[in-house]
Write an enzyme that holds these catalytic residues in place. Structure first.
Site, PDB file in Angstrom:
ATOM      1  N   LYS A  23      65.935  70.378 104.983  1.00 45.73           N
ATOM      2  CA  LYS A  23      66.148  70.838 106.353  1.00 45.73           C
ATOM      3  C   LYS A  23      65.006  71.768 106.773  1.00 45.73           C
ATOM      4  O   LYS A  23      64.513  71.699 107.906  1.00 45.73           O
ATOM      5  CB  LYS A  23      67.492  71.556 106.439  1.00 45.73           C
ATOM      6  CG  LYS A  23      67.840  72.135 107.792  1.00 45.73           C
ATOM      7  CD  LYS A  23      69.300  72.534 107.861  1.00 45.73           C
ATOM      8  CE  LYS A  23      69.646  73.694 106.958  1.00 45.73           C
ATOM      9  NZ  LYS A  23      69.269  75.000 107.528  1.00 45.73           N
ATOM     10  N   SER A  24      64.572  72.618 105.864  1.00 51.41           N
ATOM     11  CA  SER A  24      63.504  73.579 106.179  1.00 51.41           C
ATOM     12  C   SER A  24      62.194  72.870 106.505  1.00 51.41           C
ATOM     13  O   SER A  24      61.528  73.184 107.501  1.00 51.41           O
ATOM     14  CB  SER A  24      63.285  74.531 105.003  1.00 51.41           C
ATOM     15  OG  SER A  24      64.446  75.274 104.736  1.00 51.41           O
ATOM     16  N   ARG A  28      60.446  72.233 110.514  1.00 53.50           N
ATOM     17  CA  ARG A  28      59.065  72.657 110.775  1.00 53.50           C
ATOM     18  C   ARG A  28      58.232  71.466 111.257  1.00 53.50           C
ATOM     19  O   ARG A  28      57.470  71.572 112.215  1.00 53.50           O
ATOM     20  CB  ARG A  28      58.465  73.255 109.499  1.00 53.50           C
ATOM     21  CG  ARG A  28      58.954  74.665 109.193  1.00 53.50           C
ATOM     22  CD  ARG A  28      58.715  75.041 107.735  1.00 53.50           C
ATOM     23  NE  ARG A  28      59.000  76.462 107.488  1.00 53.50           N
ATOM     24  CZ  ARG A  28      60.225  76.974 107.363  1.00 53.50           C
ATOM     25  NH1 ARG A  28      61.279  76.189 107.472  1.00 53.50           N
ATOM     26  NH2 ARG A  28      60.389  78.266 107.145  1.00 53.50           N
ATOM     27  N   ARG A  99      73.751  86.828 117.038  1.00 49.47           N
ATOM     28  CA  ARG A  99      72.666  86.893 116.050  1.00 49.47           C
ATOM     29  C   ARG A  99      71.378  87.402 116.702  1.00 49.47           C
ATOM     30  O   ARG A  99      70.951  86.906 117.738  1.00 49.47           O
ATOM     31  CB  ARG A  99      72.443  85.514 115.407  1.00 49.47           C
ATOM     32  CG  ARG A  99      73.638  85.063 114.592  1.00 49.47           C
ATOM     33  CD  ARG A  99      73.461  83.686 114.010  1.00 49.47           C
ATOM     34  NE  ARG A  99      72.463  83.658 112.944  1.00 49.47           N
ATOM     35  CZ  ARG A  99      72.177  82.571 112.220  1.00 49.47           C
ATOM     36  NH1 ARG A  99      72.819  81.430 112.469  1.00 49.47           N
ATOM     37  NH2 ARG A  99      71.274  82.609 111.268  1.00 49.47           N
ATOM     38  N   SER A 145      63.459  88.289 109.008  1.00 52.34           N
ATOM     39  CA  SER A 145      63.668  86.905 108.591  1.00 52.34           C
ATOM     40  C   SER A 145      62.357  86.124 108.671  1.00 52.34           C
ATOM     41  O   SER A 145      61.622  86.219 109.653  1.00 52.34           O
ATOM     42  CB  SER A 145      64.706  86.236 109.502  1.00 52.34           C
ATOM     43  OG  SER A 145      64.706  84.839 109.309  1.00 52.34           O
ATOM     44  N   ASP A 294      69.355  81.841 100.159  1.00 52.30           N
ATOM     45  CA  ASP A 294      70.354  80.808 100.449  1.00 52.30           C
ATOM     46  C   ASP A 294      71.094  80.317  99.211  1.00 52.30           C
ATOM     47  O   ASP A 294      72.114  79.632  99.342  1.00 52.30           O
ATOM     48  CB  ASP A 294      69.703  79.614 101.157  1.00 52.30           C
ATOM     49  CG  ASP A 294      69.476  79.870 102.637  1.00 52.30           C
ATOM     50  OD1 ASP A 294      70.049  80.844 103.165  1.00 52.30           O
ATOM     51  OD2 ASP A 294      68.732  79.106 103.268  1.00 52.30           O
ATOM     52  N   ARG A 325      77.377  86.677 105.159  1.00 57.52           N
ATOM     53  CA  ARG A 325      77.697  85.973 103.917  1.00 57.52           C
ATOM     54  C   ARG A 325      78.118  86.902 102.788  1.00 57.52           C
ATOM     55  O   ARG A 325      78.874  86.501 101.894  1.00 57.52           O
ATOM     56  CB  ARG A 325      76.496  85.123 103.473  1.00 57.52           C
ATOM     57  CG  ARG A 325      76.332  83.874 104.330  1.00 57.52           C
ATOM     58  CD  ARG A 325      75.151  83.033 103.916  1.00 57.52           C
ATOM     59  NE  ARG A 325      75.125  81.781 104.686  1.00 57.52           N
ATOM     60  CZ  ARG A 325      74.097  80.954 104.727  1.00 57.52           C
ATOM     61  NH1 ARG A 325      72.997  81.234 104.045  1.00 57.52           N
ATOM     62  NH2 ARG A 325      74.161  79.845 105.445  1.00 57.52           N
TER      63      ARG A 325
END
Length: 410
Positions: A23-24, A28, A99, A145, A294, A325
């Site tokens: 996914k990362s 991108r 967020r 982040s 993660d 989390r």
């Protein structure tokens, strides 16, 4: 939808599991493809987040809704800020509106963007009026982040003068920054990363030989199979595709971390084999996860399932994920009988010999909560609430678990 996971045993012969593209990496590359349409991408993730990216980038609407997709919110904010003459509103779920995104908005506005808040200061929804960004220098705190940093780096080659990004302090999630820079390099963008200063040179168009890229499978997704093998008897073996030893993904550190659980990783030509070689020789696991936050949920649940204690640090970014989390982990592990302490950046799990039966695990709209707790079905019966939340990153997760012997009913 609530799934019941009945106490299960893996099949004697396990099928090869093929996991979708990272996914990362996919998100991108999808943004880079929008900037450079000649770019072709193979093995794109089939996750909800990547589908959100693709739909938003193809949309002609002036309202973009990313739902729970945090990566998409950050990357698309940067992208639309550069789309001269286009005006959009970007919004998301109730949680997304909580967020923070102020760090990125301020950086983009410093480069010349026109972004304003429509509800709460510092959070989506945002109104973005696309412009040509002519400033080429900006400074960020280094412990934010990495997605804020990557969002800026991804648009940088299309800025007239490129970008010089200065990071102040100790950098969080360096592998994700390096992933972004490596993908930029693969399409022909010149970059440097020295002494906390990242420079990205402008690139007008791609060369012919840099127009096709293949996405490696997702290492975050394979973490759940590391947990499954760790919780299984010695001799358990499973093969997963498509992975490579020189991965760009920070979560590939799993191969090293899980040796503490007796799991050995063998790299084949385009796959990995996980083998439970021995029982863990440790009673406590200590991991600094600043570069791979993660996988914290997976590691904590693995330790609980094996009756080990663990101390996980470097987790400050987990407070602003799909849910907090750290709080969610503490709450759900304690339902199962664990004792857990948390701070703003660390989790301490104390060894526990027993696991409560038939507990219902809340997932908080967070795909990783559902997937991290699922391997405990090798030890006990449990229920997973809102189980299809896994589609955010790994739509085939439950089917893949059934294929190796997990007993799951809706």
């Amino acid at each position: 939808m609530l799934f019941t996971l009945h106490k299960s045993t893996l099949l004697e012969t396990l099928p090869n599991i093929v996991i979708t593209g990272s996914k990362s990496e996919s998100n991108r590359l999808l943004l880079l493809q929008a900037l450079y349409p000649e770019l072709k991408i193979e093995n794109v993730s089939n996750s909800d987040d990547s589908e959100v990216m693709q739909k938003a980038l193809a949309s002609t609407s002036n309202l973009i809704d990313v739902s729970h997709a945090g990566t998409a919110m950050r990357f698309l904010t940067a992208f639309f800020a550069t789309q001269e003459g286009r005006e959009i509103v970007i919004t998301g779920s109730t949680r997304m509106k909580e967020r923070p995104i102020q760090v990125l908005v301020e950086a983009l506005n410093a480069l010349g963007a026109d972004i304003s808040y429509l509800e709460n200061e510092g959070c989506p929804p945002l109104q973005i009026k696309g412009k040509s960004l002519t400033n080429d220098k900006v400074t960020l705190k280094a412990n934010v982040s990495s997605q804020y940093i990557s969002a800026l780096l991804l648009i940088a080659p299309k800025l007239k003068n490129g970008l010089e990004l200065t990071l102040e302090g100790e950098i969080t999630s360096v592998p994700y920054i390096n992933m972004t820079l490596n993908l930029l390099n693969q399409i022909g963008v010149k970059t440097t990363f020295e002494n906390n200063i990242i420079t990205v040179h402008p690139l007008e168009k791609l060369n012919q030989q840099q127009q096709v890229l293949t996405v490696e499978s997702d290492w975050s997704s394979v973490s759940y199979f590391y947990s499954i093998v760790a919780l299984s008897p010695v001799g358990t073996k499973i093969n997963l595709s498509y992975y490579k030893k020189d991965s760009l993904q920070g979560d590939s550190v799993l191969a090293s971390i899980y040796t503490d659980f007796g799991v050995i990783t063998t790299f084949n030509e385009n796959s990995i084999t996980l083998l439970k070689a021995t029982e863990s020789q440790l009673r406590s696991i200590d991991c600094q996860l600043q570069n791979a936050p993660d996988i914290a949920q997976t590691i904590a649940v693995t330790c609980f399932g094996l009756g080990l204690s663990c101390h996980l640090t470097g987790l400050h970014t987990l407070k602003i994920k799909e849910t907090d989390r750290l709080v969610a982990l503490k709450t759900e592990l304690e339902k199962l009988g664990a004792r857990v302490d948390i701070t703003n950046e660390a989790l301490q799990l104390y060894a526990s010999a027993q696991i409560k039966d038939s507990v219902s695990i809340a997932t908080y709209h967070d795909h990783r909560m559902a997937m991290a707790f699922a391997p405990l079905a090798l030890k006990t019966n449990l229920h997973i609430e809102d189980a299809m939340v896994v589609s955010k990153s790994y739509p085939a997760f439950w089917d893949d678990l059934k294929s190796i012997g997990f007993k799951i009913s809706e």
